[in-house]
Design a protein around this motif. Structure first.
Motif, PDB file in Angstrom:
ATOM      1  N   LEU A 255       0.836  -1.202   0.000  1.00  0.00           N
ATOM      2  CA  LEU A 255       0.000   0.000   0.000  1.00  0.00           C
ATOM      3  C   LEU A 255       0.876   1.260   0.000  1.00  0.00           C
ATOM      4  N   GLN A 256       1.964   1.197   0.768  1.00  0.00           N
ATOM      5  CA  GLN A 256       2.907   2.324   0.772  1.00  0.00           C
ATOM      6  C   GLN A 256       3.480   2.537  -0.629  1.00  0.00           C
ATOM      7  N   ALA A 257       3.866   1.439  -1.264  1.00  0.00           N
ATOM      8  CA  ALA A 257       4.444   1.537  -2.613  1.00  0.00           C
ATOM      9  C   ALA A 257       3.425   2.110  -3.594  1.00  0.00           C
ATOM     10  N   HIS A 258       2.168   1.729  -3.421  1.00  0.00           N
ATOM     11  CA  HIS A 258       1.117   2.265  -4.291  1.00  0.00           C
ATOM     12  C   HIS A 258       0.966   3.777  -4.102  1.00  0.00           C
ATOM     13  N   CYS A 259       1.098   4.238  -2.869  1.00  0.00           N
ATOM     14  CA  CYS A 259       0.990   5.687  -2.606  1.00  0.00           C
ATOM     15  C   CYS A 259       2.096   6.443  -3.337  1.00  0.00           C
ATOM     16  N   VAL A 260       3.305   5.918  -3.239  1.00  0.00           N
ATOM     17  CA  VAL A 260       4.441   6.579  -3.904  1.00  0.00           C
ATOM     18  C   VAL A 260       4.243   6.563  -5.418  1.00  0.00           C
TER      19      VAL A 260
END
Lengths: 327, 48
Positions: A255-260
């Motif tokens: 999810l963090q990677a998707h935000c970036v």
């Protein structure tokens, strides 16, 4: 080096960031509304030299970072010119201010002004979020009473929120739950297009502030909002009720990677995301505020968001100002 | 032209109803101090 912040005078979010600057960094706050107080803004081009921006008569050279924060939006009736000239003066002021947004191409922008404008479109956001792999609730944005009635009838229960960023005079509008059985003025949509969205039952609500590739996840919440006749489902209302809380939390790496990835695809260096984690552990993308508020999260959780913003503004290597010109 | 009542009008909350005593709630005070008050100012964006 210089860091330019475009914002309203007295913006409380500026000092926490500026305190992280080194002594060789000059902070220049440009408040476009103050041009009416004589704080001049100029752009000069010559046949051979580069474009020169000056503020209050001082040339703004060696600018490493530009932070577009929250400048005042002026309205014609507030301008100190004769009534016949108010719209004219506003138009000229807007044109001059807009010039600023395409300057300093070698500086880091938090974020590119035109990328912010583009990213404020909710339809664009939701489509991009879905394409990246976020789960997005069923959503309808409309001025069509028939489509709205059908959407609410089909879901039985949903939330509704205004598309307008400004509230009506004397009142506020939050994300509110409605049910199919409730009499609602759907015909009013022709003058008030809104967002209808599937109602999620949150196990957790997350406010995720992302600066470049640094992710600051907070769980937010509060008590039950008590507004007679209005079923508010919005943690911002908890602040006004004095029950709001926020605490640092964790979230899945993916999810963090998707935000970036979302920010990169949007041309943004900053975003304040809102998510709901439901009782099955599924995370739902609600929105990304491309120029959202974050200091209340830092103040409450202690997460070093201001240091991350300062770090970004002073690192020229991250320059990615696209000067894409149009929203 | 006949005036249209906006859809959200029935769901609006009086501004003074959401400004409760927040001094005893540090997180709520932080939110109020650090976000733009959309009821009284006209800054770009909102309190999002």
């Amino acid at each position: 080096m210089r860091i330019v912040v475009v914002t309203a005078t007295g913006d409380v979010s500026v000092p926490p960031v500026a305190q992280h600057f080194t002594s060789d960094t000059e902070l220049v706050v440009v408040d476009p509304a103050r041009t009416f107080d004589g704080q001049s803004l100029s752009f000069r081009l010559t046949e051979t030299g580069p474009a020169v921006v000056s503020h209050c008569g001082t040339e703004l050279a060696d600018v490493h970072g530009v932070w577009y924060r929250k400048p005042l939006v002026l309205r014609a009736p507030s301008l100190p010119v004769p009534a016949d000239y108010q719209e004219y003066a506003l138009n000229g002021w807007e044109a001059l201010t807009r010039c600023l947004m395409s300057q300093f191409p070698d500086a880091v922008w938090v974020s590119d002004y035109f990328a912010i404008q583009r990213s404020q479109c909710k339809a664009r956001q939701l489509a991009l979020a879905k394409s990246i792999g976020f789960s997005v609730p069923d959503t309808l944005m409309t001025s069509d009473p028939r489509q709205a009635r059908e959407f609410v009838q089909r879901l039985g229960t949903c939330v509704v929120k205004p598309l307008a960023a400004r509230s009506p005079k004397g009142s506020v509008l939050y994300t509110t739950r409605i049910t199919a059985g409730r009499p609602l003025n759907f015909d009013g949509l022709i003058a008030d297009p809104v967002i209808f969205q599937a109602c999620l039952e949150p196990a957790r609500e997350l406010r995720v502030t992302v600066v470049g590739d640094e992710v600051f996840a907070a769980e937010v919440g509060g008590g039950e909002e008590a507004f007679p006749g209005v079923d508010v489902r919005d943690w911002r209302a908890n602040a006004g009720q004095g029950t709001f809380w926020a605490r640092e939390t964790s979230m899945p790496d993916q999810l963090q990677a998707h935000c970036v990835k979302f920010l990169q695809a949007s041309g943004l260096n900053f975003g304040a995301f809102d998510f709901i984690e439901d009782h099955n552990g599924k995370y739902w993308f609600l929105e990304c505020n491309p120029n959202g508020q974050w200091l209340f999260i830092e103040d409450t959780t202690g997460m070093p968001i201001s240091a991350a913003i300062a770090g970004m503004l002073t690192r020229r290597t991250l320059a990615n100002h696209t000067t894409s010109e149009q929203p | 032209m006949q005036q249209i009542v906006p859809f959200m009008a029935a769901l609006a909350i009086p501004a003074d109803a959401v400004v409760a005593e927040i001094a005893s709630c540090p997180a709520a005070a932080a939110f109020s101090r650090t976000t733009i008050d959309v009821k009284t100012t006209d800054n770009e964006g909102s309190d999002d």
